[in-house]
Design a protein around this motif. Structure first.
Motif, PDB file in Angstrom:
ATOM      1  N   PHE A   1       0.555  -1.168   0.388  1.00  0.00           N
ATOM      2  CA  PHE A   1       0.092  -0.284   0.282  1.00  0.00           C
ATOM      3  C   PHE A   1       0.567   0.666  -0.131  1.00  0.00           C
ATOM      4  N   HIS A   2       2.056   1.341   0.800  1.00  0.00           N
ATOM      5  CA  HIS A   2       2.963   2.761   0.878  1.00  0.00           C
ATOM      6  C   HIS A   2       3.365   3.004  -0.283  1.00  0.00           C
ATOM      7  N   ALA A   3       3.693   1.466  -0.697  1.00  0.00           N
ATOM      8  CA  ALA A   3       4.791   2.140  -2.457  1.00  0.00           C
ATOM      9  C   ALA A   3       3.607   2.182  -3.385  1.00  0.00           C
ATOM     10  N   GLY A   4       2.419   2.005  -3.281  1.00  0.00           N
ATOM     11  CA  GLY A   4       1.119   2.103  -3.975  1.00  0.00           C
ATOM     12  C   GLY A   4       1.218   3.668  -3.630  1.00  0.00           C
ATOM     13  N   VAL A   5       1.528   4.378  -2.760  1.00  0.00           N
ATOM     14  CA  VAL A   5       1.463   5.763  -2.340  1.00  0.00           C
ATOM     15  C   VAL A   5       2.508   6.196  -2.528  1.00  0.00           C
ATOM     16  N   GLU A   6       3.618   6.032  -2.461  1.00  0.00           N
ATOM     17  CA  GLU A   6       4.202   6.385  -3.483  1.00  0.00           C
ATOM     18  C   GLU A   6       4.874   6.679  -5.126  1.00  0.00           C
ATOM     19  N   GLN A   7       3.877   5.831  -5.514  1.00  0.00           N
ATOM     20  CA  GLN A   7       3.941   5.758  -7.668  1.00  0.00           C
ATOM     21  C   GLN A   7       3.064   6.851  -7.255  1.00  0.00           C
ATOM     22  N   GLN A   8       1.747   6.916  -6.829  1.00  0.00           N
ATOM     23  CA  GLN A   8       0.983   8.001  -6.687  1.00  0.00           C
ATOM     24  C   GLN A   8      -0.459   6.689  -7.672  1.00  0.00           C
ATOM     25  N   TRP A   9      -0.104   5.709  -6.815  1.00  0.00           N
ATOM     26  CA  TRP A   9      -1.291   4.976  -7.558  1.00  0.00           C
ATOM     27  C   TRP A   9      -2.680   4.483  -7.215  1.00  0.00           C
ATOM     28  N   TRP A  10      -2.620   5.621  -6.113  1.00  0.00           N
ATOM     29  CA  TRP A  10      -3.852   5.712  -5.261  1.00  0.00           C
ATOM     30  C   TRP A  10      -3.800   7.143  -3.675  1.00  0.00           C
ATOM     31  N   GLN A  11      -4.195   7.179  -3.098  1.00  0.00           N
ATOM     32  CA  GLN A  11      -4.161   7.780  -2.332  1.00  0.00           C
ATOM     33  C   GLN A  11      -3.718   7.358  -1.381  1.00  0.00           C
ATOM     34  N   GLY A  12      -3.238   7.767  -0.295  1.00  0.00           N
ATOM     35  CA  GLY A  12      -2.473   8.168   0.816  1.00  0.00           C
ATOM     36  C   GLY A  12      -3.522   7.851   2.145  1.00  0.00           C
ATOM     37  N   LEU A  13      -3.310   7.941   3.699  1.00  0.00           N
ATOM     38  CA  LEU A  13      -3.534   8.263   4.560  1.00  0.00           C
ATOM     39  C   LEU A  13      -3.403  10.381   4.643  1.00  0.00           C
ATOM     40  N   THR A  14      -4.865  10.718   5.830  1.00  0.00           N
ATOM     41  CA  THR A  14      -4.758  11.730   6.042  1.00  0.00           C
ATOM     42  C   THR A  14      -3.745  12.836   6.681  1.00  0.00           C
ATOM     43  N   ALA A  15      -3.600  11.535   7.675  1.00  0.00           N
ATOM     44  CA  ALA A  15      -2.824  11.603   8.500  1.00  0.00           C
ATOM     45  C   ALA A  15      -0.773  10.623   8.007  1.00  0.00           C
ATOM     46  N   CYS A  16      -0.250  12.176   8.176  1.00  0.00           N
ATOM     47  CA  CYS A  16       1.283  11.365   7.020  1.00  0.00           C
ATOM     48  C   CYS A  16       2.595  12.109   8.237  1.00  0.00           C
TER      49      CYS A  16
END
Length: 155
Positions: free
Chosen positions: A82-97
């Motif tokens: 999930f984190h790698a996908g957020v880094e690659q902008q495949w999906w949105q991450g958490l609001t608190a980061c």
């Protein structure tokens, strides 16, 4: 040594090494963790603890500890994907980061906010061969789970 105990040793040693690497990157390399990085660390803490249970006990308790250790590794691998996908902008991450919190007075809270490093989950702080630290953790966690399962099957 029984299969679950051997698997527990593999999980405990592997998770301890991965946690040590993460802490080294943080305290020696200055790469502070984001929220998802911390979640991945907690998965390794759980895998380490359950792996030690599998190593210490025998029989059903060893098998239960081993099963929990493998599940923690697989959960950690899922968080890392999930984190790698957020880094690659495949999906949105958490609001608190990122960011630290403090208890106490408003001045203490303001001081903590002002001095805390801002770490965004979508930023790649380090990579090797085109893979971010989160991607490497996903691969290593899944590989460690597979290695532990293979070790547990040995008699």
């Amino acid at each position: 040594m029984g299969g679950a105990r051997l698997g527990g040793l593999v999980v405990a040693a592997g998770s301890a090494a991965l946690l040590g690497g993460a802490l080294g990157f943080q305290y020696l390399g200055g790469l502070y963790p984001c929220e998802l990085c911390m979640w991945q660390r907690w998965a390794h803490v759980a895998a380490l603890a359950a792996g030690l249970l599998a190593l210490i006990f025998r029989g059903g308790l060893a098998r239960a500890g081993f099963a929990l250790a493998v599940l923690a590794l697989l959960a950690g691998a899922g968080i890392a994907v999930f984190h790698a996908g957020v880094e690659q902008q495949w999906w949105q991450g958490l609001t608190a980061c990122g960011g630290a919190t403090a208890t106490g007075s408003a001045a203490d809270l303001l001081q903590a906010v002002e001095t805390a490093p801002i770490v965004r989950c979508g930023d790649i702080a380090w990579s090797l061969f085109g893979l971010s630290m989160a991607a490497w953790n996903a691969l290593m966690s899944a590989g460690l789970a597979a290695l532990a399962l293979a070790a547990a099957r040995r008699r």
